[in-house]
Design a protein around this motif. Structure first.
Motif, PDB file in Angstrom:
ATOM      1  N   TYR A  43       0.830  -1.205   0.000  1.00  0.00           N
ATOM      2  CA  TYR A  43       0.000   0.000   0.000  1.00  0.00           C
ATOM      3  C   TYR A  43       0.866   1.257   0.000  1.00  0.00           C
ATOM      4  CZ  TYR A  43      -2.193   4.006   2.168  1.00  0.00           C
ATOM      5  OH  TYR A  43      -2.578   5.302   2.447  1.00  0.00           O
ATOM      6  N   LYS A  44       1.874   1.308   0.858  1.00  0.00           N
ATOM      7  CA  LYS A  44       2.733   2.494   0.969  1.00  0.00           C
ATOM      8  C   LYS A  44       3.496   2.750  -0.325  1.00  0.00           C
ATOM      9  CE  LYS A  44       5.047   2.852   4.867  1.00  0.00           C
ATOM     10  NZ  LYS A  44       5.874   2.429   6.038  1.00  0.00           N
ATOM     11  N   LEU A  57      -7.143   9.086  -9.896  1.00  0.00           N
ATOM     12  CA  LEU A  57      -5.914   9.183  -9.115  1.00  0.00           C
ATOM     13  C   LEU A  57      -6.006  10.293  -8.072  1.00  0.00           C
ATOM     14  CD1 LEU A  57      -3.146   8.679 -11.837  1.00  0.00           C
ATOM     15  CD2 LEU A  57      -3.777   7.105 -10.004  1.00  0.00           C
ATOM     16  N   LYS A  58      -6.630  11.393  -8.452  1.00  0.00           N
ATOM     17  CA  LYS A  58      -6.819  12.480  -7.493  1.00  0.00           C
ATOM     18  C   LYS A  58      -7.672  11.997  -6.322  1.00  0.00           C
ATOM     19  CE  LYS A  58      -8.437  17.252  -7.086  1.00  0.00           C
ATOM     20  NZ  LYS A  58      -9.056  18.417  -7.789  1.00  0.00           N
ATOM     21  N   GLY A  59      -8.715  11.236  -6.620  1.00  0.00           N
ATOM     22  CA  GLY A  59      -9.544  10.668  -5.569  1.00  0.00           C
ATOM     23  C   GLY A  59      -8.778   9.682  -4.707  1.00  0.00           C
ATOM     24  N   LEU A  60      -7.866   8.924  -5.322  1.00  0.00           N
ATOM     25  CA  LEU A  60      -7.062   7.964  -4.569  1.00  0.00           C
ATOM     26  C   LEU A  60      -6.133   8.668  -3.580  1.00  0.00           C
ATOM     27  CD1 LEU A  60      -6.128   5.305  -7.278  1.00  0.00           C
ATOM     28  CD2 LEU A  60      -7.624   4.997  -5.291  1.00  0.00           C
ATOM     29  N   LYS A  61      -5.676   9.862  -3.936  1.00  0.00           N
ATOM     30  CA  LYS A  61      -4.844  10.624  -3.001  1.00  0.00           C
ATOM     31  C   LYS A  61      -5.645  10.976  -1.751  1.00  0.00           C
ATOM     32  CE  LYS A  61      -1.774  12.661  -6.498  1.00  0.00           C
ATOM     33  NZ  LYS A  61      -1.315  13.918  -7.141  1.00  0.00           N
ATOM     34  N   ASP A  62      -6.901  11.334  -1.936  1.00  0.00           N
ATOM     35  CA  ASP A  62      -7.762  11.618  -0.781  1.00  0.00           C
ATOM     36  C   ASP A  62      -8.000  10.351   0.036  1.00  0.00           C
ATOM     37  OD1 ASP A  62      -7.959  14.265  -1.614  1.00  0.00           O
ATOM     38  OD2 ASP A  62      -9.802  13.919  -2.760  1.00  0.00           O
ATOM     39  N   PHE A 116      -7.399  -0.082  -2.022  1.00  0.00           N
ATOM     40  CA  PHE A 116      -6.543   0.929  -2.652  1.00  0.00           C
ATOM     41  C   PHE A 116      -5.592   0.287  -3.648  1.00  0.00           C
ATOM     42  CE2 PHE A 116      -2.717   3.492  -2.898  1.00  0.00           C
ATOM     43  CZ  PHE A 116      -3.207   4.791  -3.016  1.00  0.00           C
ATOM     44  N   ILE A 117      -5.092  -0.885  -3.310  1.00  0.00           N
ATOM     45  CA  ILE A 117      -4.136  -1.582  -4.172  1.00  0.00           C
ATOM     46  C   ILE A 117      -4.814  -2.221  -5.381  1.00  0.00           C
ATOM     47  CG2 ILE A 117      -2.561  -3.569  -4.271  1.00  0.00           C
ATOM     48  CD1 ILE A 117      -2.042  -3.047  -1.233  1.00  0.00           C
ATOM     49  N   GLY A 118      -6.027  -2.746  -5.210  1.00  0.00           N
ATOM     50  CA  GLY A 118      -6.647  -3.622  -6.200  1.00  0.00           C
ATOM     51  C   GLY A 118      -7.437  -2.957  -7.301  1.00  0.00           C
ATOM     52  N   ASP A 119      -8.431  -3.696  -7.814  1.00  0.00           N
ATOM     53  CA  ASP A 119      -9.215  -3.243  -8.971  1.00  0.00           C
ATOM     54  C   ASP A 119      -9.937  -1.928  -8.720  1.00  0.00           C
ATOM     55  OD1 ASP A 119      -8.431  -5.451 -10.368  1.00  0.00           O
ATOM     56  OD2 ASP A 119     -10.262  -6.600 -10.014  1.00  0.00           O
ATOM     57  N   ASP A 120     -10.263  -1.659  -7.466  1.00  0.00           N
ATOM     58  CA  ASP A 120     -10.945  -0.425  -7.116  1.00  0.00           C
ATOM     59  C   ASP A 120      -9.957   0.685  -6.791  1.00  0.00           C
ATOM     60  OD1 ASP A 120     -13.306   1.081  -6.640  1.00  0.00           O
ATOM     61  OD2 ASP A 120     -13.032   0.842  -4.476  1.00  0.00           O
ATOM     62  N   GLY A 121      -8.681   0.431  -7.071  1.00  0.00           N
ATOM     63  CA  GLY A 121      -7.635   1.393  -6.752  1.00  0.00           C
ATOM     64  C   GLY A 121      -6.610   1.509  -7.862  1.00  0.00           C
ATOM     65  N   VAL A 122      -5.344   1.464  -7.468  1.00  0.00           N
ATOM     66  CA  VAL A 122      -4.260   1.713  -8.416  1.00  0.00           C
ATOM     67  C   VAL A 122      -4.209   0.660  -9.518  1.00  0.00           C
ATOM     68  CG1 VAL A 122      -1.765   1.977  -8.663  1.00  0.00           C
ATOM     69  CG2 VAL A 122      -2.919   2.900  -6.640  1.00  0.00           C
ATOM     70  N   GLU A 123      -4.396  -0.602  -9.158  1.00  0.00           N
ATOM     71  CA  GLU A 123      -4.371  -1.659 -10.178  1.00  0.00           C
ATOM     72  C   GLU A 123      -5.445  -1.423 -11.236  1.00  0.00           C
ATOM     73  OE1 GLU A 123      -4.834  -6.522 -10.637  1.00  0.00           O
ATOM     74  OE2 GLU A 123      -4.709  -5.633  -8.651  1.00  0.00           O
ATOM     75  N   GLY A 124      -6.625  -1.016 -10.803  1.00  0.00           N
ATOM     76  CA  GLY A 124      -7.696  -0.722 -11.746  1.00  0.00           C
ATOM     77  C   GLY A 124      -7.351   0.434 -12.667  1.00  0.00           C
ATOM     78  N   VAL A 125      -6.695   1.448 -12.127  1.00  0.00           N
ATOM     79  CA  VAL A 125      -6.272   2.589 -12.944  1.00  0.00           C
ATOM     80  C   VAL A 125      -5.287   2.144 -14.016  1.00  0.00           C
ATOM     81  CG1 VAL A 125      -4.977   4.766 -12.940  1.00  0.00           C
ATOM     82  CG2 VAL A 125      -6.692   4.333 -11.169  1.00  0.00           C
ATOM     83  N   ALA A 131      -3.979   1.053 -19.671  1.00  0.00           N
ATOM     84  CA  ALA A 131      -3.494   0.101 -20.675  1.00  0.00           C
ATOM     85  C   ALA A 131      -4.579  -0.194 -21.710  1.00  0.00           C
ATOM     86  CB  ALA A 131      -3.042  -1.192 -19.997  1.00  0.00           C
ATOM     87  N   GLU A 132      -5.801  -0.347 -21.255  1.00  0.00           N
ATOM     88  CA  GLU A 132      -6.915  -0.629 -22.163  1.00  0.00           C
ATOM     89  C   GLU A 132      -7.123   0.518 -23.141  1.00  0.00           C
ATOM     90  OE1 GLU A 132     -11.764  -1.025 -21.786  1.00  0.00           O
ATOM     91  OE2 GLU A 132     -10.516  -1.734 -20.132  1.00  0.00           O
ATOM     92  N   ALA A 133      -7.082   1.755 -22.637  1.00  0.00           N
ATOM     93  CA  ALA A 133      -7.264   2.919 -23.494  1.00  0.00           C
ATOM     94  C   ALA A 133      -6.140   3.038 -24.514  1.00  0.00           C
ATOM     95  CB  ALA A 133      -7.345   4.186 -22.645  1.00  0.00           C
ATOM     96  N   HIS A 134      -4.916   2.798 -24.065  1.00  0.00           N
ATOM     97  CA  HIS A 134      -3.778   2.916 -24.987  1.00  0.00           C
ATOM     98  C   HIS A 134      -3.776   1.783 -26.000  1.00  0.00           C
ATOM     99  CE1 HIS A 134       0.268   3.633 -26.464  1.00  0.00           C
ATOM    100  NE2 HIS A 134       0.282   4.766 -25.795  1.00  0.00           N
ATOM    101  N   ARG A 135      -4.185   0.592 -25.579  1.00  0.00           N
ATOM    102  CA  ARG A 135      -4.264  -0.533 -26.512  1.00  0.00           C
ATOM    103  C   ARG A 135      -5.280  -0.248 -27.623  1.00  0.00           C
ATOM    104  NH1 ARG A 135      -5.047  -4.086 -23.039  1.00  0.00           N
ATOM    105  NH2 ARG A 135      -7.328  -4.162 -23.063  1.00  0.00           N
ATOM    106  N   GLU A 136      -6.425   0.287 -27.251  1.00  0.00           N
ATOM    107  CA  GLU A 136      -7.443   0.610 -28.244  1.00  0.00           C
ATOM    108  C   GLU A 136      -6.949   1.678 -29.210  1.00  0.00           C
ATOM    109  OE1 GLU A 136     -12.059   2.262 -28.453  1.00  0.00           O
ATOM    110  OE2 GLU A 136     -11.201   1.619 -26.535  1.00  0.00           O
TER     111      GLU A 136
END
Length: 232
Positions: free
Chosen positions: A34-35, A137-142, A200-209, A214-219
């Motif tokens: 997490y840190k 990401l801004k929301g993740l900082k909060d 925070f770490i997983g799909d609802d956090g940084v990993e999801g971002v 990657a999905e947007a850039h791949r498309e």
């Protein structure tokens, strides 16, 4: 809050061995991850802004957004509608196709123009997706700020519980009751903090971002590659 800060300072200056109070399962594994992810939010945001605006010739995200925002509001795909390097190349190639006699060069110019004007649109579409992740990401900082407060509470409670267990001389009814109450508070706070860190770490956090970037850039890359096949 002031009391929490005092206990934080006391923990730092006290050399206490936690021989009687262990963390719940998974906490000590999740916390360093997490840190590390938390500390990477700033660099990730900075590089994402560069990926979002590179086609505008090196201008910063703030400069580009200041130009494209309409009365301070986000306006969908139109907010990215401005000549970029792809559109610029497409428009120049269009002029080569429109001038001079018909030839292989003019045909190539026309197809090149169509391809790069299309790529410009695809980049705008990617920008919308990237901009959304920038706001995530801004929301993740909060969220990280809240999680850090939760972690501080866990550490304070652990310190209090360990101090109690090391200092009590006898198992009096009063000390046993205090121990039981603190242990429950510590367990509840640890469970809540672990849940926050895991999310925070997983799909609802940084990993999801990262997955969505990657999905947007791949498309974008796939559509761009397909458009370039038509040049010639």
């Amino acid at each position: 809050m002031f009391e929490d800060q005092q206990r934080f300072i006391l923990r730092k200056i006290s050399r206490i061995n936690y021989t009687h109070t262990t963390m719940i399962d998974g906490y000590e594994d999740a916390e360093p991850v997490y840190k590390r992810f938390r500390d990477l939010l700033g660099p990730l945001s900075d590089h994402l802004k560069e990926l979002l605006t590179y086609e505008y010739g090196g201008r910063t995200y703030k400069q580009v957004m200041g130009t494209l925002d309409l009365v301070g509001e986000r306006v969908g795909s139109d907010r990215f509608h401005q000549d970029d390097i792809y559109a610029g190349l497409g428009l120049v190639a269009k002029q080569t196709a429109e001038r001079g006699p018909s030839s292989g060069a003019t045909v190539t110019g026309a197809s090149f123009s169509a391809a790069f004007l299309g790529i410009s649109q695809y980049k705008q579409q990617m920008n919308i997706a990237l901009d959304a992740q920038l706001r995530v990401l801004k929301g993740l900082k909060d969220r990280a700020a809240h999680t850090d407060k939760s972690r501080m509470q866990v550490n304070n409670l652990r310190f209090d519980l360990e101090t109690l267990r090391q200092s009590k001389a006898a198992q009096s009814a009063e000390s046993v009751a205090a121990d039981k109450k603190l242990e429950q508070e510590f367990t509840d706070a640890s469970t809540a903090a672990l849940t926050e860190m895991t999310a925070f770490i997983g799909d609802d956090g940084v990993e999801g971002v990262l997955q969505k970037i990657a999905e947007a850039h791949r498309e974008f890359s796939e559509k761009s590659a397909q458009a370039l096949k038509s040049v010639g």
